[in-house]
Design an enzyme around this catalytic site. Structure first.
Site, PDB file in Angstrom:
ATOM      1  CG  ASP A  10      -1.786  -0.656   1.676  1.00 33.65           C
ATOM      2  OD1 ASP A  10      -1.717  -1.770  -0.216  1.00 33.65           O
ATOM      3  OD2 ASP A  10      -3.312  -0.452   1.956  1.00 33.65           O
ATOM      4  CG  ASP A 131     -12.771  -1.771  -0.357  1.00 36.69           C
ATOM      5  OD1 ASP A 131     -12.737  -2.940  -0.846  1.00 36.69           O
ATOM      6  OD2 ASP A 131     -12.893  -0.685  -1.782  1.00 36.69           O
TER       7      ASP A 131
END
Length: 244
Positions: A10, A131
């Site tokens: 990330d 998500d």
């Protein structure tokens, strides 16, 4: 085919970070050389990699492009990238640079026709990011929560030709609470699209649980913080995922 383990990189400000529950203000920095980290994952046996441009997810466009390009050059396997990809030009740009698959989250909710057209034109290259916060779809870098249920978003793309659904339990992401296997499996059983599990992977037990359900539609699992904190050995995770 066995369960795929996707180590995660990330990116925030060009650095490797992990967030707690998707909160940009709760970021832990794990390194400043993403390409070197990608190579280290490859040397541990990874042939797939998951990369997220966190700044891009909030900005709605690529921010850490240089870092992603360096990762793609360094990693010999397949790289999937997400974060702020909301236009066809954005999709095409990443694929032209050598990315294997792109993950589209916010645009899947706000512009499903874009995703369907891309999936039709680019078979096997489009992943829809699903998500979830409390069963509802989160968007814009998880900063907002819609009133659309996870299963309803997935249903929109059943016949669209998307490669996979990436299901993340936002409340567990980066928290090492254990992967939400039950919710992941529930989604996998309700769709014909392969599902990738993400969020909260803590140890080998999570990998083993998911591997047991591979035949029910769980394609892979993404893990980040457990690797960086030394709680999960990548080589062991890959071995278990392959049933060895």
């Amino acid at each position: 085919m066995s369960l795929i383990v996707f180590p995660a990189i990330d990116l925030k400000g060009g650095q490797i970070v992990r967030l707690a529950e998707g909160d940009m203000d709760r970021a832990t920095v794990y390194g400043d050389d993403p390409a070197a980290q990608a190579l280290a994952f490859a040397q541990a046996g990874a042939d797939h990699l998951h990369v997220v441009d966190l700044d891009g997810a909030f900005a709605g466009q690529s921010v850490n492009g240089d870092a992603v390009e360096a990762i793609v050059r360094a990693f010999p396997g397949k790289v999937q990238v997400g974060g702020g990809i909301r236009t066809r030009a954005g999709i095409d740009r990443w694929l032209a640079l050598g990315v294997d698959r792109v993950v589209i989250g916010t645009a899947a909710l706000e512009d499903p026709d874009l995703v369907k057209a891309a999936a039709r034109d680019l078979p096997g290259r489009i992943v829809v990011g699903v998500d979830a916060r409390d069963g509802f779809v989160a968007t814009h870098g998880w900063a907002e929560v819609s009133d659309l249920a996870v299963a309803d978003l997935a249903a929109r793309f059943v016949d669209a030709g998307v490669a996979a659904l990436l299901f993340t339990d936002v409340g567990r992401d980066g928290m090492l609470k254990g992967c939400n296997v039950e919710a992941t499996l529930r989604l996998a059983r309700r769709t014909t699209i392969p599902v990738i599990a993400s969020g909260g992977v803590a140890d080998l037990a999570d990998i083993l649980k998911l591997a047991r359900h591979h035949s029910e539609g769980i394609e892979g699992v993404i893990t980040g913080r457990a690797l960086y904190d030394g709680r999960l050995d990548l080589a062991d995770a890959i071995r278990i995922a392959r049933g060895r």
